[in-house]
Design a protein around this motif. Structure first.
Motif, PDB file in Angstrom:
ATOM      1  N   UNK A   1      73.875 138.873 -18.232  1.00 52.19           N
ATOM      2  CA  UNK A   1      73.949 140.331 -18.101  1.00 52.19           C
ATOM      3  C   UNK A   1      73.766 140.752 -16.648  1.00 52.19           C
ATOM      4  N   UNK A   2      72.779 140.141 -16.000  1.00 53.06           N
ATOM      5  CA  UNK A   2      72.537 140.468 -14.581  1.00 53.06           C
ATOM      6  C   UNK A   2      73.704 139.985 -13.714  1.00 53.06           C
ATOM      7  N   UNK A   3      74.246 138.834 -14.050  1.00 49.93           N
ATOM      8  CA  UNK A   3      75.366 138.289 -13.275  1.00 49.93           C
ATOM      9  C   UNK A   3      76.572 139.222 -13.344  1.00 49.93           C
ATOM     10  N   UNK A   4      76.811 139.762 -14.532  1.00 48.31           N
ATOM     11  CA  UNK A   4      77.933 140.700 -14.679  1.00 48.31           C
ATOM     12  C   UNK A   4      77.714 141.948 -13.831  1.00 48.31           C
ATOM     13  N   UNK A   5      76.474 142.393 -13.807  1.00 46.92           N
ATOM     14  CA  UNK A   5      76.138 143.573 -13.011  1.00 46.92           C
ATOM     15  C   UNK A   5      76.427 143.319 -11.530  1.00 46.92           C
ATOM     16  N   UNK A   6      76.032 142.133 -11.051  1.00 45.89           N
ATOM     17  CA  UNK A   6      76.266 141.789  -9.643  1.00 45.89           C
ATOM     18  C   UNK A   6      77.757 141.844  -9.336  1.00 45.89           C
ATOM     19  N   UNK A   7      78.567 141.228 -10.186  1.00 48.46           N
ATOM     20  CA  UNK A   7      80.014 141.182  -9.931  1.00 48.46           C
ATOM     21  C   UNK A   7      80.622 142.589  -9.990  1.00 48.46           C
ATOM     22  N   UNK A   8      80.251 143.345 -11.022  1.00 45.37           N
ATOM     23  CA  UNK A   8      80.798 144.711 -11.166  1.00 45.37           C
ATOM     24  C   UNK A   8      80.438 145.580  -9.954  1.00 45.37           C
ATOM     25  N   UNK A   9      79.186 145.478  -9.510  1.00 44.53           N
ATOM     26  CA  UNK A   9      78.758 146.339  -8.402  1.00 44.53           C
ATOM     27  C   UNK A   9      79.382 145.896  -7.080  1.00 44.53           C
TER      28      UNK A   9
ATOM     29  N   UNK B   1      79.955 131.622  -3.826  1.00 44.36           N
ATOM     30  CA  UNK B   1      78.989 130.814  -4.564  1.00 44.36           C
ATOM     31  C   UNK B   1      77.987 131.772  -5.218  1.00 44.36           C
ATOM     32  N   UNK B   2      77.214 131.258  -6.165  1.00 42.39           N
ATOM     33  CA  UNK B   2      76.217 132.104  -6.839  1.00 42.39           C
ATOM     34  C   UNK B   2      75.307 132.794  -5.828  1.00 42.39           C
ATOM     35  N   UNK B   3      74.762 131.986  -4.922  1.00 39.38           N
ATOM     36  CA  UNK B   3      73.739 132.579  -4.049  1.00 39.38           C
ATOM     37  C   UNK B   3      74.342 133.522  -3.012  1.00 39.38           C
ATOM     38  N   UNK B   4      75.553 133.243  -2.559  1.00 38.94           N
ATOM     39  CA  UNK B   4      76.187 134.184  -1.631  1.00 38.94           C
ATOM     40  C   UNK B   4      76.418 135.518  -2.325  1.00 38.94           C
ATOM     41  N   UNK B   5      76.895 135.462  -3.570  1.00 40.21           N
ATOM     42  CA  UNK B   5      77.152 136.697  -4.318  1.00 40.21           C
ATOM     43  C   UNK B   5      75.858 137.489  -4.508  1.00 40.21           C
ATOM     44  N   UNK B   6      74.773 136.785  -4.842  1.00 39.84           N
ATOM     45  CA  UNK B   6      73.498 137.479  -5.073  1.00 39.84           C
ATOM     46  C   UNK B   6      72.983 138.118  -3.779  1.00 39.84           C
ATOM     47  N   UNK B   7      73.100 137.387  -2.653  1.00 37.55           N
ATOM     48  CA  UNK B   7      72.639 137.929  -1.367  1.00 37.55           C
ATOM     49  C   UNK B   7      73.488 139.099  -0.914  1.00 37.55           C
ATOM     50  N   UNK B   8      74.786 138.943  -1.086  1.00 35.75           N
ATOM     51  CA  UNK B   8      75.719 139.999  -0.690  1.00 35.75           C
ATOM     52  C   UNK B   8      75.454 141.261  -1.523  1.00 35.75           C
ATOM     53  N   UNK B   9      75.170 141.059  -2.790  1.00 39.65           N
ATOM     54  CA  UNK B   9      74.849 142.183  -3.664  1.00 39.65           C
ATOM     55  C   UNK B   9      73.586 142.885  -3.173  1.00 39.65           C
ATOM     56  N   UNK B  10      72.584 142.127  -2.788  1.00 41.67           N
ATOM     57  CA  UNK B  10      71.334 142.717  -2.294  1.00 41.67           C
ATOM     58  C   UNK B  10      71.580 143.477  -0.985  1.00 41.67           C
TER      59      UNK B  10
ATOM     60  N   UNK C   1      74.273 144.922  -0.011  1.00 42.46           N
ATOM     61  CA  UNK C   1      75.103 146.121  -0.179  1.00 42.46           C
ATOM     62  C   UNK C   1      74.469 147.173  -1.072  1.00 42.46           C
ATOM     63  N   UNK C   2      73.580 146.754  -1.970  1.00 40.36           N
ATOM     64  CA  UNK C   2      73.016 147.729  -2.918  1.00 40.36           C
ATOM     65  C   UNK C   2      71.514 147.925  -2.729  1.00 40.36           C
ATOM     66  N   UNK C   3      70.885 147.008  -1.986  1.00 39.57           N
ATOM     67  CA  UNK C   3      69.436 147.106  -1.803  1.00 39.57           C
ATOM     68  C   UNK C   3      68.656 146.681  -3.035  1.00 39.57           C
ATOM     69  N   UNK C   4      69.370 146.221  -4.078  1.00 39.30           N
ATOM     70  CA  UNK C   4      68.680 145.774  -5.291  1.00 39.30           C
ATOM     71  C   UNK C   4      68.805 144.261  -5.412  1.00 39.30           C
ATOM     72  N   UNK C   5      67.706 143.649  -5.839  1.00 39.24           N
ATOM     73  CA  UNK C   5      67.719 142.196  -5.933  1.00 39.24           C
ATOM     74  C   UNK C   5      67.773 141.758  -7.391  1.00 39.24           C
ATOM     75  N   UNK C   6      68.912 141.161  -7.776  1.00 40.37           N
ATOM     76  CA  UNK C   6      69.039 140.653  -9.139  1.00 40.37           C
ATOM     77  C   UNK C   6      69.117 139.130  -9.075  1.00 40.37           C
ATOM     78  N   UNK C   7      68.800 138.498 -10.182  1.00 40.49           N
ATOM     79  CA  UNK C   7      68.932 137.033 -10.310  1.00 40.49           C
ATOM     80  C   UNK C   7      68.095 136.282  -9.296  1.00 40.49           C
ATOM     81  N   UNK C   8      66.999 136.865  -8.849  1.00 36.66           N
ATOM     82  CA  UNK C   8      66.208 136.186  -7.835  1.00 36.66           C
ATOM     83  C   UNK C   8      65.230 135.212  -8.484  1.00 36.66           C
TER      84      UNK C   8
END
Ligand code: MG
Length: 376
Positions: free
Chosen positions: A316-324, A358-367, A369-376
């Motif tokens: 669920x969190x992964x989908x949120x990261x991709x959508x955002x 990669x997973x971690x690049x996507x998570x960092x990039x999401x943080x 750009x959005x200031x929110x940290x998911x999947x940490x």
């Protein structure tokens, strides 16, 4: 190594999209394999999720280790059947190159984002990676692989996409989805080896994670039969060694089953060439009995592992990261890498950019750009 007459012979390859001189010491399929190993997309597989997210543990399979296991199984079967081992290796190592970060969750989210723009499908993306997205050669985009490797990479394809591919490349790798013929035997084999590999390693990862137990697996005959067999021979066996021994025996049984059934199918159809094998309908496969035992295992994994509450929470969190991520880049394409910003097909450029992460690049990039940290 002598090839069977129905194996794909590199000297009879249907060739590359851009003509190239033959390599002095390697066959065309060996060269394909080497190009795949040296590609950027291949290295990224280390940090991409198979089922468990990359940061959840260092011992879980990643797309990379999964691809290596598929290659091992497929090569082993291929050698016995005298199929082309180099081609099998190339296809197996490339088959998941188009996967998004975060496994199927990532792909589903990206497909939703692309709903109005042709959708997103990881298998089609694998072909796109080797045909278009890799940037390594002065004279062409992609890796310019042979028809046979590309045919194996494109495992499934909707009719609509097949028509599109066939229009761009008449009679090419999209054709078989329109005339319903089969790919070469090496491609058929990789497809089955993929399934054998993930069924086995998902049991291992599932038990390791604590999400499923060996007791629960008692309802899966394909596994439990070999667990009991191992205990008969080694009554004191338990824990990890029991798990591995049962999986090992299960894998061997499936490999021998494929070899035996495929040999019988080949004897029956008697193809005299790779093209005759393509025309003969599916020839590489399990026996009926193994097919249904394997289906029980698949259903078990779907219910108890892939749909486990803890897996669904992270997906669920992964989908949120991709959508955002998609929404941010849509608003401001300049947040992407320069090559992607410059492309006129913005939606597809965003999909290609996100799919390559990669997973971690996507998570960092999401943080970032959005200031929110998911999947940490
Ligand atoms: Mg796979």
């Amino acid at each position: 190594m002598t090839l069977a007459r129905y194996a794909c012979d590199p000297t009879c390859s249907r060739g590359r999209r851009h003509a190239e001189e033959a390599a002095p010491t390697r066959t065309d399929f060996q060269r394909d394999r080497d190009r795949i190993v040296h590609s950027t997309a291949f290295r990224r597989l280390v940090y991409k999720t198979q089922v468990f997210l990359n940061h959840e543990g260092d011992l879980f399979r990643t797309r990379m280790t999964h691809s290596l296991e598929v290659a091992q199984l497929a090569r082993s079967i291929s050698r016995t059947l005298q199929l082309n081992e180099d081609l099998v290796e190339a296809i197996a190592l490339a088959h998941d190159l188009g996967h998004t970060p975060f496994g199927h969750a990532g792909q589903d989210a990206l497909d939703d984002c692309m709903a109005g723009d042709g959708g997103f499908e990881h298998n089609l993306q694998s072909l796109r990676v080797v045909d278009e997205l890799e940037e390594r050669y002065p004279r062409f985009n992609g890796l310019n692989l042979t028809f046979e490797t590309r045919e194996g990479i494109l495992k499934h394809c909707s009719r609509h996409n097949a028509q599109r591919i066939d229009a761009a490349e008449p009679g090419g790798v999209g054709r078989r989805f329109l005339d319903r013929s089969q790919p070469g035997l090496e491609a058929q084999l990789c497809n089955l080896a993929d399934e054998i590999a993930y069924n086995a390693h998902d049991i291992d990862d599932g038990v390791r994670s604590g999400l499923i137990s060996m007791e629960q697996l008692g309802e899966v005959d394909l596994f439990d039969h070999f667990r009991r067999q191992a205990l008969q021979e080694f009554p004191a066996l338990q824990g990890r060694r029991l798990l591995y021994e049962a999986i090992r025996r299960m894998l061997s049984a499936q490999v021998y089953d494929v070899i035996e059934c495929t040999r019988a199918a080949l004897d029956g159809a008697g193809p005299a060439s790779a093209d005759e094998a393509r025309a003969a309908g599916p020839l590489v496969g399990f026996s009926e009995a193994m097919r249904s035992r394997s289906a029980v295992l698949k259903r078990f994994l779907l219910t108890n592992l892939y749909r486990h509450a803890r897996v669904l929470d992270t997906t669920g969190q992964a989908k949120e990261v991709v959508r955002e991520l998609f929404a941010v880049y849509r608003n401001d394409p300049h947040e992407m890498g320069a090559d992607f910003t410059a492309r006129p097909d913005t939606s597809r450029a965003i999909a290609d950019y996100i799919a390559g992460m990669t997973d971690r690049f996507a998570a960092r990039e999401h943080e970032r750009l959005t200031g929110r940290r998911l999947l940490a």
